[in-house]
Design a protein around this motif. Structure first.
Motif, PDB file in Angstrom:
ATOM      1  N   LEU A  44      -6.789   7.131  -4.904  1.00 35.21           N
ATOM      2  CA  LEU A  44      -5.662   6.454  -5.350  1.00 35.21           C
ATOM      3  C   LEU A  44      -5.976   5.613  -6.263  1.00 35.21           C
ATOM      4  O   LEU A  44      -5.054   5.192  -7.439  1.00 35.21           O
ATOM      5  CB  LEU A  44      -4.930   5.849  -3.992  1.00 35.21           C
ATOM      6  N   ALA A  45      -6.864   4.822  -6.191  1.00 35.20           N
ATOM      7  CA  ALA A  45      -7.216   3.791  -7.285  1.00 35.20           C
ATOM      8  C   ALA A  45      -7.636   4.290  -8.619  1.00 35.20           C
ATOM      9  O   ALA A  45      -7.422   3.729  -9.827  1.00 35.20           O
ATOM     10  CB  ALA A  45      -8.574   2.989  -7.090  1.00 35.20           C
ATOM     11  N   ASP A  54       2.177   1.826  -3.451  1.00 32.16           N
ATOM     12  CA  ASP A  54       1.400   2.414  -4.395  1.00 32.16           C
ATOM     13  C   ASP A  54       1.221   3.758  -4.073  1.00 32.16           C
ATOM     14  O   ASP A  54       1.037   4.628  -5.127  1.00 32.16           O
ATOM     15  CB  ASP A  54      -0.072   1.453  -4.085  1.00 32.16           C
ATOM     16  N   VAL A  55       1.016   4.310  -2.999  1.00 35.81           N
ATOM     17  CA  VAL A  55       0.889   5.661  -2.491  1.00 35.81           C
ATOM     18  C   VAL A  55       2.234   6.243  -3.248  1.00 35.81           C
ATOM     19  O   VAL A  55       1.954   7.754  -3.643  1.00 35.81           O
ATOM     20  CB  VAL A  55       0.665   5.770  -1.294  1.00 35.81           C
ATOM     21  N   ASP A 111       1.021  -1.226   0.149  1.00 40.73           N
ATOM     22  CA  ASP A 111       0.007   0.246   0.196  1.00 40.73           C
ATOM     23  C   ASP A 111       0.685   1.275   0.070  1.00 40.73           C
ATOM     24  O   ASP A 111       0.566   2.083  -0.575  1.00 40.73           O
ATOM     25  CB  ASP A 111      -0.895  -0.011   1.269  1.00 40.73           C
ATOM     26  N   LEU A 123      -3.710  10.636  -0.617  1.00 42.64           N
ATOM     27  CA  LEU A 123      -4.031   9.334  -1.200  1.00 42.64           C
ATOM     28  C   LEU A 123      -4.124   8.294  -0.195  1.00 42.64           C
ATOM     29  O   LEU A 123      -4.894   7.249  -0.437  1.00 42.64           O
ATOM     30  CB  LEU A 123      -2.959   9.038  -2.439  1.00 42.64           C
ATOM     31  N   THR A 124      -3.665   8.307   1.137  1.00 39.80           N
ATOM     32  CA  THR A 124      -3.810   7.580   1.955  1.00 39.80           C
ATOM     33  C   THR A 124      -5.346   7.631   2.693  1.00 39.80           C
ATOM     34  O   THR A 124      -5.702   6.701   3.174  1.00 39.80           O
ATOM     35  CB  THR A 124      -2.916   7.559   3.230  1.00 39.80           C
ATOM     36  N   LYS A 157      -7.784   8.819   1.228  1.00 45.01           N
ATOM     37  CA  LYS A 157      -8.794   8.499  -0.098  1.00 45.01           C
ATOM     38  C   LYS A 157      -8.199   7.632  -0.788  1.00 45.01           C
ATOM     39  O   LYS A 157      -8.061   7.787  -2.108  1.00 45.01           O
ATOM     40  CB  LYS A 157      -9.117   9.957  -0.823  1.00 45.01           C
ATOM     41  N   PRO A 158      -8.390   6.477  -0.273  1.00 46.61           N
ATOM     42  CA  PRO A 158      -8.050   5.227  -1.406  1.00 46.61           C
ATOM     43  C   PRO A 158      -8.654   5.071  -2.600  1.00 46.61           C
ATOM     44  O   PRO A 158      -8.005   4.649  -3.791  1.00 46.61           O
ATOM     45  CB  PRO A 158      -7.919   3.921  -0.509  1.00 46.61           C
ATOM     46  N   THR A 159     -10.003   5.481  -2.614  1.00 51.64           N
ATOM     47  CA  THR A 159     -10.591   5.457  -3.861  1.00 51.64           C
ATOM     48  C   THR A 159     -10.031   6.520  -5.081  1.00 51.64           C
ATOM     49  O   THR A 159     -10.167   6.122  -6.130  1.00 51.64           O
ATOM     50  CB  THR A 159     -12.327   5.915  -3.824  1.00 51.64           C
TER      51      THR A 159
END
Length: 161
Positions: free
Chosen positions: A133-134, A94-95, A91, A126-127, A129-131
């Motif tokens: 990030l997606a 990805d961030v 994770d 982005l941490t 709001k993971p959506t």
């Protein structure tokens, strides 16, 4: 299987695709849209071929190699704690990659005034709001989002004016 020799394929300017300017092509990733689906707020990103992405990816791999070299024992993936540790590492990676490719934003304000872009805020955003990030990661995976726009045959060439 289709015979590619008998089909008319689109042509692309390889020199343009390999130019340094090609890696500066940006793409808007909306994260908030109005009722009609029009983008209101979001992020402007560069692609996976950009220096920003490549440097972030390299940094992630360096951290992985150093951590592996310093690890005295393997992470036990059979335990919840071990599996959670690996998921957390992925994770974070990805961030880091997604935050690196965000070069600007649009539609954000503070007290009614446009909010200046703050790259340092991106990892936290982005941490939280993971959506979002997606959405950035999905846009990154589509190479067509980052191809330079080339003139179409319907547009007049510079010499025809």
């Amino acid at each position: 299987m289709e015979n590619l020799n008998n089909t008319k394929a689109a042509s692309h300017d390889l020199d343009a695709l390999l130019s340094p300017e090609a890696d500066k092509v940006t793409f808007k990733v909306p994260v908030i849209v109005d009722a009609d689906g029009n983008p209101e707020s979001g992020f402007i990103i560069v692609g996976r071929n950009s220096p920003e992405y490549r440097e972030a990816d390299k940094a992630v791999r360096i951290v992985n190699q150093k951590a592996a070299a310093n690890r005295t024992k393997a992470i036990d993936l059979k335990t919840d704690a071990g599996a959670a540790k690996v998921v957390g590492i992925v994770d974070d990676q990805d961030v880091a990659r997604a935050a690196a490719v965000v070069v600007d934003w649009f539609g954000w304000d503070k007290d009614g005034a446009p909010r200046p872009f703050d790259k340092s805020a991106m990892p936290k955003i982005l941490t939280v709001k993971p959506t979002w990030l997606a959405k950035i990661n999905a846009a990154l995976m589509e190479d067509n989002n980052f191809l330079p726009v080339s003139p179409t045959s319907s547009e007049p060439s510079p010499s025809s004016n």
